[in-house]
Design a protein around this motif. Structure first.
Motif, PDB file in Angstrom:
ATOM      1  N   SER A   1       0.828  -1.201   0.000  1.00 52.61           N
ATOM      2  CA  SER A   1       0.000   0.000   0.000  1.00 52.61           C
ATOM      3  C   SER A   1       0.864   1.252   0.000  1.00 52.61           C
TER       4      SER A   1
ATOM      5  N   GLU B   1     -15.461  12.851  -1.949  1.00 48.66           N
ATOM      6  CA  GLU B   1     -14.230  12.409  -1.292  1.00 48.66           C
ATOM      7  C   GLU B   1     -14.361  12.428   0.227  1.00 48.66           C
TER       8      GLU B   1
ATOM      9  N   PHE C   1     -16.034   9.269   1.291  1.00 46.94           N
ATOM     10  CA  PHE C   1     -15.184   8.092   1.157  1.00 46.94           C
ATOM     11  C   PHE C   1     -14.145   8.011   2.275  1.00 46.94           C
ATOM     12  N   GLN C   2     -13.613   9.118   2.688  1.00 49.44           N
ATOM     13  CA  GLN C   2     -12.551   9.132   3.682  1.00 49.44           C
ATOM     14  C   GLN C   2     -13.051   8.985   5.129  1.00 49.44           C
ATOM     15  N   LYS C   3     -14.358   8.935   5.320  1.00 46.91           N
ATOM     16  CA  LYS C   3     -14.878   8.792   6.672  1.00 46.91           C
ATOM     17  C   LYS C   3     -14.472   7.444   7.269  1.00 46.91           C
TER      18      LYS C   3
ATOM     19  N   LEU D   1      -7.145   0.082  -1.318  1.00 46.27           N
ATOM     20  CA  LEU D   1      -7.910   0.442  -0.129  1.00 46.27           C
ATOM     21  C   LEU D   1      -6.981   0.772   1.037  1.00 46.27           C
ATOM     22  N   GLY D   2      -5.875   0.027   1.156  1.00 45.35           N
ATOM     23  CA  GLY D   2      -4.906   0.301   2.211  1.00 45.35           C
ATOM     24  C   GLY D   2      -4.265   1.667   2.067  1.00 45.35           C
ATOM     25  N   ALA D   3      -4.222   2.164   0.835  1.00 43.85           N
ATOM     26  CA  ALA D   3      -3.695   3.505   0.566  1.00 43.85           C
ATOM     27  C   ALA D   3      -4.803   4.556   0.571  1.00 43.85           C
ATOM     28  N   ARG D   4      -5.991   4.150   1.027  1.00 38.98           N
ATOM     29  CA  ARG D   4      -7.165   5.015   1.096  1.00 38.98           C
ATOM     30  C   ARG D   4      -7.559   5.526  -0.279  1.00 38.98           C
ATOM     31  N   ARG D   5      -7.554   4.606  -1.241  1.00 37.91           N
ATOM     32  CA  ARG D   5      -8.013   4.898  -2.594  1.00 37.91           C
ATOM     33  C   ARG D   5      -9.251   4.052  -2.871  1.00 37.91           C
ATOM     34  N   ARG D   6     -10.146   4.558  -3.699  1.00 40.32           N
ATOM     35  CA  ARG D   6     -11.376   3.837  -4.027  1.00 40.32           C
ATOM     36  C   ARG D   6     -11.059   2.590  -4.855  1.00 40.32           C
TER      37      ARG D   6
ATOM     38  N   TRP E   1     -18.817   4.406  -6.780  1.00 40.29           N
ATOM     39  CA  TRP E   1     -17.556   4.884  -6.215  1.00 40.29           C
ATOM     40  C   TRP E   1     -17.102   6.197  -6.851  1.00 40.29           C
TER      41      TRP E   1
END
Length: 202
Positions: free
Chosen positions: A22, A197, A200-202, A151-156, A192
């Motif tokens: 990630s 954004e 998604f980041q919540k 997802l681990g990198a906080r990407r959709r 998605w």
């Protein structure tokens, strides 16, 4: 962590490998320049990265699954709302080597995807993380590691399971994480890409 532990390729050592891959989600100058050029020239407003897998005899998908995967991507590219979206396609295997090992029908299916004007084939020398970094959304064939890495990198990101071979997997418990057919593939892309954004980041 559990997403890594449950992967079919047995990436159990999350604390060793999960954060490492990630963390590799970062831009690379060559890919960034390519995407920027396409965004400008083709008036692109969204970039979707897609990762396939090996489709050999040991693969649960085989050639029929490969054809369905590629054909569904072409249909999505030609579908409503996709006129200004770019697909970055990162193949597990070199396309020429793949063509030499499969039937003409399967080869033609791949060629239709690669010939699409809004599909860019990314070479084997480019790290997956560099592709994920340039994308607004990552789609991986079920259940390869790139979706979890994104997802681990906080990407959709989400998984696509062409033909619905894995409808009872661990990942089904997560909303909007797995698509099992062409219609769901298009629907989850809209879900998605359309999500603000901040939500998604919540």
């Amino acid at each position: 962590e559990e997403l890594y532990r449950q992967m079919r390729d047995h990436s159990r050592a999350y604390h060793t490998w999960g954060p490492l891959w990630s963390a590799h989600v970062r831009p690379a100058s060559g890919v960034s320049a390519l995407v920027a050029s396409r965004r400008s020239a083709q008036k692109i407003d969204a970039v979707v990265a897609v990762f396939d897998t090996s489709f050999g005899s040991a693969s649960p998908y085989g050639e029929p699954g490969a054809r369905e995967f590629y054909d569904d991507l072409v249909a999505m590219l030609d579908g409503p709302g996709w006129a200004r979206r770019l697909l970055l396609f990162k193949s597990k295997n070199d396309p020429d080597e793949f063509r030499a090992q499969v039937s003409p029908e399967t080869s033609a299916s791949l060629d239709r995807l690669l010939a699409h004007p809004r599909c860019v084939s990314i070479g084997a020398d480019v790290a997956p993380g560099a592709v994920i970094a340039e994308a607004d959304l990552t789609v991986s064939i079920a259940y390869t590691s790139t979706t979890v890495e994104a997802l681990g990198a906080r990407r959709r990101a989400f998984y696509f399971d062409p033909g619905g071979k894995f409808t009872e997997s661990y990942y089904e418990q997560f909303p909007a994480l797995v698509a099992h057919d062409r219609e769901a593939l298009a629907r989850l892309c809209e879900h998605w890409l359309g999500m603000p954004e901040a939500d998604f980041q919540k």
